[in-house]
Design a protein around this motif. Structure first.
Motif, PDB file in Angstrom:
ATOM      1  N   ASP A 221       0.803  -1.227   0.000  1.00 29.82           N
ATOM      2  CA  ASP A 221       0.000   0.000   0.000  1.00 29.82           C
ATOM      3  C   ASP A 221       0.832   1.272   0.000  1.00 29.82           C
ATOM      4  N   GLY A 222       2.153   1.166   0.096  1.00 29.73           N
ATOM      5  CA  GLY A 222       2.968   2.358   0.267  1.00 29.73           C
ATOM      6  C   GLY A 222       3.828   2.703  -0.935  1.00 29.73           C
ATOM      7  N   ILE A 223       4.422   3.889  -0.898  1.00 29.62           N
ATOM      8  CA  ILE A 223       5.344   4.307  -1.952  1.00 29.62           C
ATOM      9  C   ILE A 223       6.499   3.316  -2.037  1.00 29.62           C
ATOM     10  N   ASN A 224       6.962   2.835  -0.878  1.00 29.87           N
ATOM     11  CA  ASN A 224       8.105   1.914  -0.859  1.00 29.87           C
ATOM     12  C   ASN A 224       7.763   0.540  -1.430  1.00 29.87           C
ATOM     13  N   ASP A 225       6.466   0.229  -1.604  1.00 32.14           N
ATOM     14  CA  ASP A 225       6.068  -1.055  -2.193  1.00 32.14           C
ATOM     15  C   ASP A 225       5.997  -0.992  -3.714  1.00 32.14           C
ATOM     16  N   SER A 226       5.995   0.221  -4.270  1.00 34.85           N
ATOM     17  CA  SER A 226       5.746   0.397  -5.698  1.00 34.85           C
ATOM     18  C   SER A 226       6.713  -0.360  -6.608  1.00 34.85           C
ATOM     19  N   PRO A 227       8.032  -0.331  -6.354  1.00 32.64           N
ATOM     20  CA  PRO A 227       8.936  -1.091  -7.238  1.00 32.64           C
ATOM     21  C   PRO A 227       8.630  -2.585  -7.259  1.00 32.64           C
ATOM     22  N   ALA A 228       8.306  -3.158  -6.104  1.00 33.90           N
ATOM     23  CA  ALA A 228       7.994  -4.591  -6.047  1.00 33.90           C
ATOM     24  C   ALA A 228       6.657  -4.894  -6.714  1.00 33.90           C
ATOM     25  N   LEU A 229       5.684  -3.978  -6.575  1.00 36.48           N
ATOM     26  CA  LEU A 229       4.393  -4.155  -7.248  1.00 36.48           C
ATOM     27  C   LEU A 229       4.596  -4.225  -8.761  1.00 36.48           C
ATOM     28  N   SER A 230       5.502  -3.397  -9.259  1.00 38.80           N
ATOM     29  CA  SER A 230       5.786  -3.358 -10.688  1.00 38.80           C
ATOM     30  C   SER A 230       6.534  -4.605 -11.141  1.00 38.80           C
ATOM     31  N   ALA A 231       7.420  -5.127 -10.286  1.00 38.25           N
ATOM     32  CA  ALA A 231       8.260  -6.269 -10.664  1.00 38.25           C
ATOM     33  C   ALA A 231       7.510  -7.596 -10.640  1.00 38.25           C
ATOM     34  N   ALA A 232       6.478  -7.712  -9.802  1.00 34.91           N
ATOM     35  CA  ALA A 232       5.760  -8.983  -9.641  1.00 34.91           C
ATOM     36  C   ALA A 232       4.955  -9.327 -10.892  1.00 34.91           C
ATOM     37  N   ASN A 233       4.596 -10.610 -11.025  1.00 32.50           N
ATOM     38  CA  ASN A 233       3.706 -11.017 -12.115  1.00 32.50           C
ATOM     39  C   ASN A 233       2.366 -10.307 -12.009  1.00 32.50           C
ATOM     40  N   VAL A 234       1.909 -10.121 -10.764  1.00 32.76           N
ATOM     41  CA  VAL A 234       0.696  -9.343 -10.499  1.00 32.76           C
ATOM     42  C   VAL A 234       0.936  -8.479  -9.265  1.00 32.76           C
ATOM     43  N   GLY A 235       0.732  -7.166  -9.400  1.00 36.13           N
ATOM     44  CA  GLY A 235       0.824  -6.266  -8.258  1.00 36.13           C
ATOM     45  C   GLY A 235      -0.558  -5.882  -7.787  1.00 36.13           C
ATOM     46  N   ILE A 236      -0.820  -6.045  -6.481  1.00 33.65           N
ATOM     47  CA  ILE A 236      -2.128  -5.707  -5.908  1.00 33.65           C
ATOM     48  C   ILE A 236      -1.931  -4.602  -4.875  1.00 33.65           C
ATOM     49  N   ALA A 237      -2.637  -3.487  -5.052  1.00 29.95           N
ATOM     50  CA  ALA A 237      -2.527  -2.350  -4.136  1.00 29.95           C
ATOM     51  C   ALA A 237      -3.791  -2.234  -3.292  1.00 29.95           C
TER      52      ALA A 237
END
Length: 692
Positions: free
Chosen positions: A588-604
């Motif tokens: 849910d955070g700004i610091n999660d954004s790179p990992a959300l982008s890298a994953a096969n599916v990013g869920i916010a």
């Protein structure tokens, strides 16, 4: 407003509003008004009859009182909701479908035969033209097959069969167009802006004001991680802007003074002041619709395979028709093959299945940005959770403030809130909310605020450097010290809380103890995901080892990692993908954004940072983690439906071809059964997956 209760059972009532006619806008207003009431679980408003079906929990009288107080003119509607609600589109296509069916059968039974022949001939021009254009492009695809079947039927004088084929093709096109438009519009609405307040720049400070107060020409300040709320021109600052929602660009674009920026884009790095050019939001909705229409995001791999398979089968169907005629010299039997093909059903059923699943997900407050992400969810075997705001509640609270510099705890909390209110994170929100509850109002008393991702915030207050953030940031990166004689108090800080450290001029001023309670459903959700096929559940957090270990043990994750930075999360996701695992990342955070982008599916999480929601492929509500389980079940059910559709289409149409070649079925009957089955499969694919 006056109304009448037409039918009622416990927890559900159907009411009729006392008015002659209900407009689309009135229906949407009533729907919004009732849906926003805390006791209402679901609402349907039917503008044709003026009825509302309300499902609720709790006190029946509260619902009745809510209805009595209702007046259309008193409801303040969110911008763009009425204009883009989709209600008008639904009625438009319902009417088209009814008129098409009525006109077909009226023409069939009331028009004289010569006029029916003329009408069929004129209607066929469209399909024959499409077939010839496809051939001219050196392709043998579905339009060629349709044109051939219609042409041969008419050359044989079988105008009834030709008319039936075109009627069923038209119904299929209409249903496909309706489902596609509704799903795209639903998706665009959920991707539209949901900004309620913005920072307005005045002569000497920033003021947080409602969006509705902003006028053309005003200047608004957009900090890192926040969405740009209006189209405008940069007047101050510099930033890297993520424009993926409008342009599809994956790389952020540098914007400086005099650069144009657009509503819905997100500041990834830096900060800009924007002079508002356009306040209205309808243009953004249209931009999003265009982006979705042109994007391949809606296409899952299954849809792509279905389309390619459908087109590849066309030459074989034509060859089969020729071979049957060659061996039997029977035009009727040859036509039985031509009238039956696999491609129509494949091309219609697969996209409808995927788009309907996206629509169904929205009913559970889940926004899916494309069919391929549902397919990826179904294939996933690893899920990575961020802790704060995800496994723990989205609304942590301040339990206590401990002073280390002699200032009052209220004054220290006021300073902390003044810094934290500029950045979207659940911990920051807890500090700001605590200050509001204590009525600690403040003016902007600091210089420009700098946010260091995954660490904290730094600024200058009255000429003194002030920072707030994690233990690592304050004591290791910034080398702050504990005031003399306060070490014991520091060592005795309550360990059950997460800690935010506030330092002024290199010396610890306060520790804010934040209660970050675990979601009640977290353990059950983890267990449910494992039962649904997820083999590895991981938790990653920037929090301390002590806190991470306690949470991991309670939740039941397979692995946990503490005190991680954004690059650590990305590294873990990439490493898992290299092992051949399919990874879901939830944060849910700004610091999660790179990992959300890298994953096969990013869920916010929907209440999280704007940049996280922008980058994520799927967004879920903040109030219930069970939506992740629902999403997994929905995705699995979608893949089962797609595979079932394949088997049904191939099996049924093969049977029709065999019966036709055997002389048991006439071409007209084969065509009718084939098109009827295609229509039924399409209608079945529009049904909800989780109620099958």
């Amino acid at each position: 407003m006056k109304f009448q209760i037409k039918h009622e059972i416990k927890g559900r009532m159907r009411v009729h509003m006392a008015q002659k006619r209900m407009t689309f806008a009135q229906a949407d207003t009533l729907l919004y008004y009732l849906h926003s009431f805390k006791y209402v679980t679901s609402v349907q408003v039917r503008e044709r009859t003026g009825d509302a079906i309300i499902c609720y929990v709790g006190d029946r009288e509260a619902i009745i009182d809510r209805l009595r107080k209702f007046h259309y003119e008193d409801v303040e509607m969110p911008e763009g909701l009425i204009e883009n609600s989709g209600r008008k589109v639904n009625q438009e296509y319902q009417d088209k479908l009814v008129y098409k069916v009525l006109f077909h059968y009226a023409r069939k039974f009331l028009l004289p035969y010569p006029l029916r022949v003329c009408y069929t001939g004129l209607t066929s021009i469209k399909y024959i033209k499409e077939g010839l254009q496809t051939l001219a492009a050196q392709k043998i695809e579905v339009p060629v097959l349709d044109a051939t079947a219609i042409s041969i039927s008419m050359l044989r004088g079988d105008f009834n069969t030709a008319g039936s084929v075109m009627f069923l093709l038209g119904i299929g096109e209409l249903l496909g167009e309706w489902t596609h438009k509704k799903s795209v519009d639903d998706l665009a609405r959920t991707m539209s802006l949901n900004v309620s307040k913005v920072w307005l720049k005045t002569e000497d400070q920033e003021i947080l004001v409602p969006v509705s107060d902003i006028k053309e020409g005003d200047q608004v300040i957009v900090h890192m991680g926040n969405v740009i709320p209006f189209d405008g021109l940069v007047t101050d600052g510099e930033a890297m802007i993520n424009q993926a929602s409008l342009t599809g660009e994956s790389v952020p674009v540098r914007k400086t003074v005099e650069s144009s920026v657009y509503a819905g884009t997100v500041v990834e790095e830096g900060e800009v002041t924007v002079r508002v050019k356009e306040v209205g939001g309808s243009s953004r909705f249209e931009k999003i619709v265009t982006m979705i229409e042109e994007s391949e995001k809606l296409k899952s791999a299954s849809e792509g395979r279905a389309e390619h398979l459908a087109d590849r089968l066309v030459p074989y169907t034509l060859a089969g028709t020729g071979l049957v005629y060659l061996f039997t010299r029977n035009v009727t039997k040859a036509l039985s093959v031509l009238m039956v093909d696999f491609s129509c059903a494949l091309k219609l059923a697969m996209p409808i299945s995927v788009l309907s699943a996206i629509r169904e997900a929205s009913l559970y407050n889940i926004t899916v940005k494309g069919g391929k992400y549902l397919e990826a969810i179904a294939e996933a075997d690893t899920i990575v959770f961020d802790k704060t705001g995800t496994l723990t509640k989205a609304e942590p609270t301040v339990a206590k403030v401990v002073s280390f510099n002699g200032q009052s705890t209220d004054e220290l909390l006021r300073i902390a809130a003044c810094l934290e209110e500029h950045f979207p994170h659940s911990m920051a929100k807890a500090v700001v909310d605590a200050a509001e509850q204590r009525n600690l109002a403040h003016e902007e008393m600091h210089t420009k605020v700098e946010y260091i991702v995954a660490h904290g915030i730094s600024t200058s207050i009255n000429g003194k450097r002030a920072i707030i953030g994690s233990h690592h940031f304050v004591f290791e990166d910034e080398n702050c010290r504990i005031p003399e004689g306060m070490q014991q108090q520091f060592d005795e800080l309550p360990k059950e809380y997460s800690h935010l450290y506030l330092a002024i001029e290199g010396e610890l001023a306060a520790v804010i103890c934040v209660e970050d309670p675990l979601r009640e459903e977290a353990e059950a959700v983890v267990n449910s995901l494992k039962k649904a096929g997820i083999s590895k559940v991981v938790m990653m957090t920037g929090d301390s080892e002590r806190t991470a270990r306690a949470i991991a043990k309670r939740v039941g994750v397979d692995e946990y990692y503490s005190e991680v930075l954004p690059e650590d999360k990305v590294g873990y996701v990439e490493k898992e993908k290299e092992k051949g695992r399919k990874v879901i990342m939830i944060g849910d955070g700004i610091n999660d954004s790179p990992a959300l982008s890298a994953a096969n599916v990013g869920i916010a999480i929907r209440d999280g940072a704007e940049i996280a929601k922008e980058i994520a492929d799927i967004t879920i509500g903040a109030d219930n983690l069970y939506q992740i389980v629902t999403l997994k079940l929905l995705s699995d059910s979608l893949m089962k439906r797609i595979h079932k559709n394949y088997r049904t289409i191939v099996g049924f149409n093969t049977g029709l071809i065999v019966l036709g070649v055997g002389g048991i079925l006439q071409p007209a009957t084969s065509a009718l059964l084939h098109n009827a089955s295609t229509l039924l499969i399409g209608l079945k694919s529009m049904q909800n997956l989780l109620t099958d």
